[in-house]
Design a protein around this motif. Structure first.
Motif, PDB file in Angstrom:
ATOM      1  N   TRP A   1       0.824  -1.207   0.000  1.00 51.08           N
ATOM      2  CA  TRP A   1       0.000   0.000   0.000  1.00 51.08           C
ATOM      3  C   TRP A   1       0.864   1.266   0.000  1.00 51.08           C
ATOM      4  O   TRP A   1       1.998   1.281   0.510  1.00 51.08           O
ATOM      5  CB  TRP A   1      -0.912   0.038   1.213  1.00 51.08           C
TER       6      TRP A   1
ATOM      7  N   GLU B   1      -3.742   4.050  -1.390  1.00 51.24           N
ATOM      8  CA  GLU B   1      -3.832   3.143  -2.528  1.00 51.24           C
ATOM      9  C   GLU B   1      -3.727   1.715  -2.002  1.00 51.24           C
ATOM     10  O   GLU B   1      -2.691   1.307  -1.484  1.00 51.24           O
ATOM     11  CB  GLU B   1      -2.705   3.425  -3.514  1.00 51.24           C
TER      12      GLU B   1
ATOM     13  N   GLY C   1      -4.811  -1.494  -3.775  1.00 50.41           N
ATOM     14  CA  GLY C   1      -5.377  -2.147  -4.949  1.00 50.41           C
ATOM     15  C   GLY C   1      -5.360  -3.657  -4.920  1.00 50.41           C
ATOM     16  O   GLY C   1      -5.754  -4.292  -5.893  1.00 50.41           O
TER      17      GLY C   1
ATOM     18  N   VAL D   1      -8.431   4.137  -2.594  1.00 52.62           N
ATOM     19  CA  VAL D   1      -8.570   3.930  -4.037  1.00 52.62           C
ATOM     20  C   VAL D   1      -7.790   2.681  -4.436  1.00 52.62           C
ATOM     21  O   VAL D   1      -6.862   2.256  -3.742  1.00 52.62           O
ATOM     22  CB  VAL D   1      -8.059   5.148  -4.848  1.00 52.62           C
ATOM     23  N   ASP D   2      -8.181   2.103  -5.580  1.00 51.77           N
ATOM     24  CA  ASP D   2      -7.441   0.951  -6.106  1.00 51.77           C
ATOM     25  C   ASP D   2      -6.093   1.378  -6.682  1.00 51.77           C
ATOM     26  O   ASP D   2      -5.099   0.661  -6.560  1.00 51.77           O
ATOM     27  CB  ASP D   2      -8.249   0.254  -7.203  1.00 51.77           C
ATOM     28  N   GLU D   3      -6.085   2.565  -7.314  1.00 55.01           N
ATOM     29  CA  GLU D   3      -4.867   3.054  -7.949  1.00 55.01           C
ATOM     30  C   GLU D   3      -4.862   4.578  -7.913  1.00 55.01           C
ATOM     31  O   GLU D   3      -5.875   5.221  -8.209  1.00 55.01           O
ATOM     32  CB  GLU D   3      -4.781   2.575  -9.402  1.00 55.01           C
ATOM     33  N   LEU D   4      -3.734   5.147  -7.524  1.00 61.58           N
ATOM     34  CA  LEU D   4      -3.601   6.597  -7.473  1.00 61.58           C
ATOM     35  C   LEU D   4      -3.527   7.173  -8.888  1.00 61.58           C
ATOM     36  O   LEU D   4      -2.969   6.545  -9.794  1.00 61.58           O
ATOM     37  CB  LEU D   4      -2.342   6.992  -6.703  1.00 61.58           C
TER      38      LEU D   4
ATOM     39  N   HIS E   1       0.278   9.967  -7.585  1.00 63.60           N
ATOM     40  CA  HIS E   1       1.279   8.904  -7.640  1.00 63.60           C
ATOM     41  C   HIS E   1       2.685   9.461  -7.395  1.00 63.60           C
ATOM     42  O   HIS E   1       3.512   8.827  -6.731  1.00 63.60           O
ATOM     43  CB  HIS E   1       1.222   8.199  -8.994  1.00 63.60           C
TER      44      HIS E   1
ATOM     45  N   ALA F   1       3.286   9.895  -3.651  1.00 64.97           N
ATOM     46  CA  ALA F   1       2.971   8.738  -2.807  1.00 64.97           C
ATOM     47  C   ALA F   1       4.198   8.209  -2.069  1.00 64.97           C
ATOM     48  O   ALA F   1       5.317   8.249  -2.583  1.00 64.97           O
ATOM     49  CB  ALA F   1       2.353   7.630  -3.653  1.00 64.97           C
TER      50      ALA F   1
END
Length: 202
Positions: A123, A140, A142, A179-182, A187, A190
């Motif tokens: 994560w 994140e 996912g 969220v599943d993906e930034l 990103h 992150a």
């Protein structure tokens, strides 16, 4: 009975039953377990909508945490309760869950009380400024298609509380979004979730 009277009654009961509580902690199958757990529930709920947790202390054998359940307005109340705690050689008392070492691979219960595995090692997080010193925590995660939304939030909330401690979480985290993906913008900012404690303390 007033709140102060309920607090006094709770701590009086706690002191009077130290032997029973210790026996149950050392032997969870002891027949006094039901009495101790139900009495703690009744006394603490008589004061307010708090939860409690007993575990090994950081500096003494045992600790009792009376938690405000992440609610800012209840934190001052749990502090007032703990301020009236007796001084006991074997006990630490806390008004919120303390930061503690957490394995990033753990299990969580879903709404049907089934255990679900969680692996938070991959994560990442981003802190988005909100008001004052608070942030929205964007996470994140996912790798959790097996978790429903409520169970995933519970897993994230548990991990964040362990990493930051409940009081810091209350004061510094305004909201949590998962969220599943930034997206591309987030990103770039992150960081691995294992660094969350350092990020919030900055």
């Amino acid at each position: 009975m007033s709140s102060n009277n309920n607090i006094f009654a709770f701590w009086s009961w706690f002191e009077d039953n130290l032997g029973r509580i210790r026996t149950v902690l050392l032997d969870p199958s002891h027949p006094d377990r039901e009495y101790v757990v139900s009495s703690l529930d009744q006394h603490i709920l008589a004061i307010g909508t708090f939860t409690w947790d007993i575990e090994k202390g950081m500096h003494r054998p045992w600790s009792l945490t009376i938690s405000p359940n992440g609610v800012p307005d209840l934190l001052e109340q749990t502090k007032a309760i703990v301020e009236q705690a007796p001084e006991l050689a074997d006990w630490e008392f806390y008004p919120a869950h303390q930061p503690k070492k957490q394995d990033f691979a753990f299990t969580v219960y879903d709404e049907e009380m089934n255990q679900k595995p969680v692996d938070a090692n991959p994560w990442h997080y981003v802190l988005i400024p909100a008001s004052g010193r608070q942030h929205t925590l964007l996470i994140e995660a996912g790798n959790c298609p097996h978790l429903d939304d409520n169970t995933l939030y519970a897993a994230v909330n548990h991990l964040v509380t362990c990493l930051l401690g409940e009081e810091t979480k209350i004061h510094r985290i305004a909201d949590i979004e998962i969220v599943d993906e930034l997206d591309e913008e987030h990103h770039k900012a992150a960081k691995p979730i294992v660094q969350l404690g350092l990020g919030v303390s900055e």
